[in-house]
Design a protein around this motif. Structure first.
Motif, short mmCIF file in Angstrom:
data_model
loop_
_atom_site.label_atom_id
_atom_site.label_comp_id
_atom_site.label_asym_id
_atom_site.label_seq_id
_atom_site.Cartn_x
_atom_site.Cartn_y
_atom_site.Cartn_z
N ARG A 187 -19.61 -19.74 -97.22
CA ARG A 187 -19.89 -18.23 -96.86
C ARG A 187 -19.54 -17.59 -98.10
O ARG A 187 -18.59 -17.71 -99.05
CB ARG A 187 -19.12 -17.86 -95.82
CG ARG A 187 -19.15 -18.47 -94.39
CD ARG A 187 -18.63 -17.89 -93.20
NE ARG A 187 -18.78 -18.58 -91.96
CZ ARG A 187 -19.87 -18.51 -91.34
NH1 ARG A 187 -20.76 -17.74 -91.77
NH2 ARG A 187 -19.76 -19.26 -90.14
N GLY A 188 -20.45 -16.67 -98.42
CA GLY A 188 -20.15 -15.84 -99.65
C GLY A 188 -21.14 -16.47 -100.96
O GLY A 188 -21.35 -15.55 -101.73
N LEU A 189 -21.50 -17.64 -100.73
CA LEU A 189 -22.66 -17.80 -101.71
C LEU A 189 -24.07 -17.31 -101.49
O LEU A 189 -24.30 -17.39 -100.32
CB LEU A 189 -22.62 -19.58 -101.74
CG LEU A 189 -23.53 -20.31 -103.01
CD1 LEU A 189 -22.74 -19.98 -104.17
CD2 LEU A 189 -23.75 -21.73 -102.60
N ASP A 190 -24.60 -16.86 -102.57
CA ASP A 190 -26.09 -16.28 -102.33
C ASP A 190 -26.91 -17.00 -101.49
O ASP A 190 -26.82 -18.29 -101.69
CB ASP A 190 -26.48 -15.35 -103.41
CG ASP A 190 -26.69 -16.69 -104.55
OD1 ASP A 190 -27.85 -17.28 -104.56
OD2 ASP A 190 -25.88 -16.92 -105.44
N ASN A 191 -27.75 -16.27 -100.98
CA ASN A 191 -28.98 -17.13 -100.36
C ASN A 191 -29.81 -17.77 -101.37
O ASN A 191 -30.52 -19.11 -100.86
CB ASN A 191 -29.67 -15.98 -99.34
CG ASN A 191 -28.88 -15.80 -98.27
OD1 ASN A 191 -28.00 -16.50 -97.60
ND2 ASN A 191 -29.17 -14.45 -97.58
N PRO A 192 -30.17 -17.11 -102.31
CA PRO A 192 -31.05 -17.91 -103.18
C PRO A 192 -30.50 -19.26 -103.48
O PRO A 192 -31.47 -20.27 -103.68
CB PRO A 192 -31.36 -16.98 -104.57
CG PRO A 192 -31.11 -15.68 -103.88
CD PRO A 192 -29.92 -15.77 -102.85
#
Length: 295
Positions: A187-192
């Protein structure tokens, strides 16, 4: 999956120097293009980091056979470095896919057939398992997605941030398990970044490969329990804790074992094949800090 930043070679000339100083009959042909190769090596980091850009066609196609020969039939000094990179990495799983076997081959991240100038560039040579090797093959860029297909584990740490979760279901009637693979994004890691990792793993056909692995492992443990008396729960926990806590769930095997331990019906069935009773109730790792991605 592991970040391999310590494998990055800072000097662009070391390996090439060993090639151009050898006594092979065609070494003069290599010396003739040495400066052009070094210029190309200087561009390598940018090529990898700018993964949204496709690569221009190689200007070394006329030298393709020559350059590939120095990888496939290298002189002694260069051969030693290639073998060390292939075998002396101390990796316990494939950095590309998490296959829980020490990789014993090298991938040309930028394929040498299309870009032969990187045939003996050390940072283009990445330890890889033999399951990934034919699957990745000569693929590099996806025109539809407009980005490189794979993540380079020497230049990016995003693969190492993900974990696997294998959900195990068991039919009491048929005595057969089913497995499903989940990719756990912090969680917190960007979707791209999440999308990029999923595309990387899909291109390596990970789902089917992991399912095949799970079925083989289940059969292996079932046969062991029929021949020996031991508690499967204790055995699986021992295997899991052979890895540091931070490294658990980053390869298929520990992820499968955690999933097996989470299914009491399966554990009871396996232990029924032996004569011992469950005595170990240690809990397995939870995933509160991760979210599931469908592969």
């Amino acid at each position: 999956m592991k970040f391999l930043d310590e494998m990055k070679v800072d000097s662009n000339s070391t390996w090439l120097d060993l090639a151009t100083s050898c006594r092979k009959e065609n070494v003069d042909d290599l010396v003739e293009i040495e400066n052009e190769l070094l210029d190309r090596y200087d561009e390598y980091d940018d090529l990898i980091e700018n993964y949204l850009d496709d690569l221009d066609d190689s200007e070394f196609t006329d030298n393709k056979d020559l350059l590939k020969e120095y990888y496939e039939k290298p002189p002694a000094g260069l051969k030693k470095l290639i073998l060390e990179r292939r075998n002396d990495h101390e990796l316990l799983e494939c950095p590309f896919c998490g296959n829980p076997r020490s990789p014993d081959t090298l991938d040309h991240f930028i394929p040498k057939d299309n870009w032969p100038e990187f045939s003996i560039h050390p940072n283009n040579l990445v330890p890889q398992c033999r399951g990934c090797a034919p699957t990745k093959g000569e693929k590099y860029y996806c025109d539809e997605d407009e980005k490189a297909i794979f993540v380079h584990p020497i230049y990016s740490d995003i693969l190492s941030k993900f974990k696997f979760r294998i959900v195990v279901e068991f039919s009491i009637q048929t005595k057969k398990p089913t497995f499903s693979l989940k990719i756990m994004k912090p969680r917190g890691l960007d979707n791209p970044s999440g999308d990029r990792v999923v595309k990387h793993l899909r291109a390596l056909k990970l789902n089917q490969r992991v399912m095949d692995f799970c079925n083989r492992e289940f059969t292996k443990w079932k046969n062991k329990l029929k021949n020996k008396n031991f508690d499967i729960r204790i055995a699986l926990n021992h295997r899991i804790h052979e890895r540091e806590d931070s490294e658990q769930s980053k390869n298929w095997k520990t992820s499968l074992y955690l999933g097996m331990l989470d299914n009491n019906d399966l554990i009871d069935y396996l232990n029924s094949l032996s004569t011992t009773e469950n005595t170990d109730t240690e809990e397995f790792e939870e995933f509160e800090e991760f979210e599931e991605l469908e592969l």
